[in-house]
Design a protein around this motif. Structure first.
Motif, mmCIF file in Angstrom:
data_model
loop_
_atom_site.group_PDB
_atom_site.id
_atom_site.type_symbol
_atom_site.label_atom_id
_atom_site.label_comp_id
_atom_site.label_asym_id
_atom_site.label_seq_id
_atom_site.Cartn_x
_atom_site.Cartn_y
_atom_site.Cartn_z
ATOM 1 N N LEU A 1 0.656 -1.064 -0.070
ATOM 2 C CA LEU A 1 -0.060 -0.060 -0.176
ATOM 3 C C LEU A 1 0.859 1.233 -0.113
ATOM 4 N N THR A 2 2.015 1.214 0.716
ATOM 5 C CA THR A 2 2.813 2.169 0.592
ATOM 6 C C THR A 2 3.266 2.553 -0.605
ATOM 7 N N LYS A 3 3.661 1.514 -1.479
ATOM 8 C CA LYS A 3 4.337 1.634 -2.562
ATOM 9 C C LYS A 3 3.021 2.246 -3.815
ATOM 10 N N GLN A 4 1.973 1.745 -3.467
ATOM 11 C CA GLN A 4 0.767 2.259 -4.495
ATOM 12 C C GLN A 4 0.412 3.608 -4.037
ATOM 13 N N CYS A 5 0.371 3.854 -2.808
ATOM 14 C CA CYS A 5 0.112 5.511 -2.557
ATOM 15 C C CYS A 5 1.359 6.408 -3.013
ATOM 16 N N GLU A 6 2.552 5.988 -2.853
ATOM 17 C CA GLU A 6 3.766 6.843 -3.610
ATOM 18 C C GLU A 6 3.356 6.943 -4.938
ATOM 19 N N MET A 7 3.218 5.788 -5.678
ATOM 20 C CA MET A 7 2.942 5.673 -7.237
ATOM 21 C C MET A 7 2.018 6.800 -7.642
ATOM 22 N N TYR A 8 0.719 6.633 -6.893
ATOM 23 C CA TYR A 8 -0.280 7.530 -7.253
ATOM 24 C C TYR A 8 -0.212 9.016 -6.985
ATOM 25 N N SER A 9 0.859 9.281 -5.665
ATOM 26 C CA SER A 9 1.244 10.943 -5.536
ATOM 27 C C SER A 9 1.995 11.165 -6.550
ATOM 28 N N PHE B 1 0.860 11.521 -0.444
ATOM 29 C CA PHE B 1 1.134 10.473 0.635
ATOM 30 C C PHE B 1 1.889 10.858 1.910
ATOM 31 N N LYS B 2 3.100 11.315 1.214
ATOM 32 C CA LYS B 2 4.082 11.591 2.419
ATOM 33 C C LYS B 2 3.866 12.795 3.251
ATOM 34 N N ASP B 3 2.714 13.534 2.736
ATOM 35 C CA ASP B 3 2.319 14.657 3.586
ATOM 36 C C ASP B 3 1.108 14.230 4.627
ATOM 37 N N GLU C 1 -0.149 3.796 10.121
ATOM 38 C CA GLU C 1 -0.110 3.806 8.564
ATOM 39 C C GLU C 1 -1.202 3.301 7.993
ATOM 40 N N LEU C 2 -2.332 2.312 8.542
ATOM 41 C CA LEU C 2 -3.461 1.969 7.995
ATOM 42 C C LEU C 2 -4.342 3.228 7.917
ATOM 43 N N GLU C 3 -4.575 4.087 9.039
ATOM 44 C CA GLU C 3 -5.241 5.403 8.873
ATOM 45 C C GLU C 3 -4.673 6.199 7.811
ATOM 46 N N LYS C 4 -3.454 6.204 7.645
ATOM 47 C CA LYS C 4 -2.926 7.156 6.594
ATOM 48 C C LYS C 4 -3.277 6.740 5.152
ATOM 49 N N PHE C 5 -3.359 5.303 5.069
ATOM 50 C CA PHE C 5 -3.708 4.817 3.766
ATOM 51 C C PHE C 5 -4.882 5.082 3.500
ATOM 52 N N LYS C 6 -6.023 5.013 4.386
ATOM 53 C CA LYS C 6 -7.297 5.467 4.308
ATOM 54 C C LYS C 6 -7.605 6.700 4.015
#
Length: 231
Positions: free
Chosen positions: A106-114, A123-125, A131-136
């Motif tokens: 999920l970290t890689k996915q979020c960084e890719m979409y960012s 995502f980094k902001d 982490e789970l709440e950050k993904f959500k």
């Protein structure tokens, strides 16, 4: 909206292959470990001291009796190691590996979409307690996908899986607080997973069954696929 659009079919396919590949490896590792433990238990049973044929009523030398008792104690200890401790450590390790894969994926996915994000918070902001709440929050605010509404039951499972992973990681699967007990009770299934109250105390230990590990692998895989399927 029920899924995320990707413009690159190969990226979409690679994501699914990564999820399926991880699931296959974890299931194979589980099966390999379980079969080896079973084989060792069978080996122990073949050399188990025969308490029936060892007639304590007949005259036995002191050393002979002592040897029998020592061997029987050693057998009992080894059997408990394989049948409980080794099985539980194997299954616990897979829960930890599974959750770690989910976080990394999920970290890689979020960084890719960012990277290609024209508007919204990257995502980094994202700030959050875990982490789970950050993904959500990232999916909801920046990708406009509500993970909770996508599948409320599965989201609840994932959240409580996090509690389970934390208790395995930080307290070897033991706990005493009622809040944790309430959350884990929602995961409990008599056929796959149980909370055992230890003696007369208010503490519990988690016992995992093989079938439950398969359920966790499948649920996490479906959860991750839901976040990478095209519209």
């Amino acid at each position: 909206m029920t899924a995320i659009q990707t413009s690159d079919d190969s990226l979409f396919n690679d994501s699914h292959l990564e999820i399926e590949g991880n699931a296959a490896i974890l299931k194979s590792f589980l099966q390999f470990g379980e079969e080896n433990i079973k084989r060792e238990i069978e080996r122990l049973e073949n050399v188990m001291p025969d308490s029936v044929s060892f007639n304590m009523d007949t005259k036995k030398g002191e050393s002979e009796v002592k040897t029998f008792i020592d061997n029987f104690i050693q057998y009992t200890y080894n059997r408990a190691q394989y049948d409980f401790h080794f099985k539980q450590r194997l299954r616990q390790s897979i829960i930890i590996q599974l959750y770690s894969f989910m976080e990394l994926y999920l970290t890689k996915q979020c960084e890719m979409y960012s990277v290609g994000l024209e508007e919204g918070v990257r995502f980094k902001d994202i700030k959050g307690n875990n982490e789970l709440e950050k993904f959500k929050d990232f999916y909801k605010n920046s990708i406009k996908l509500n993970i909770v509404e996508l599948d409320q039951k599965r989201w609840g499972f994932i959240k409580n899986l996090k509690v389970l992973r934390n208790k395995i990681t930080h307290s070897q699967g033991k706990f005493s607080d009622e809040d944790t007990h309430g959350k884990l009770r929602s995961l409990e299934n008599k056929k796959t997973y149980s909370l055992i109250k230890e003696n007369a105390s208010e503490s519990y230990r988690i016992e995992l069954e093989k079938d439950y590990i398969i359920v966790c692998i499948d649920e996490v895989s479906k959860f991750l696929k839901d976040l990478t399927v095209k519209r």
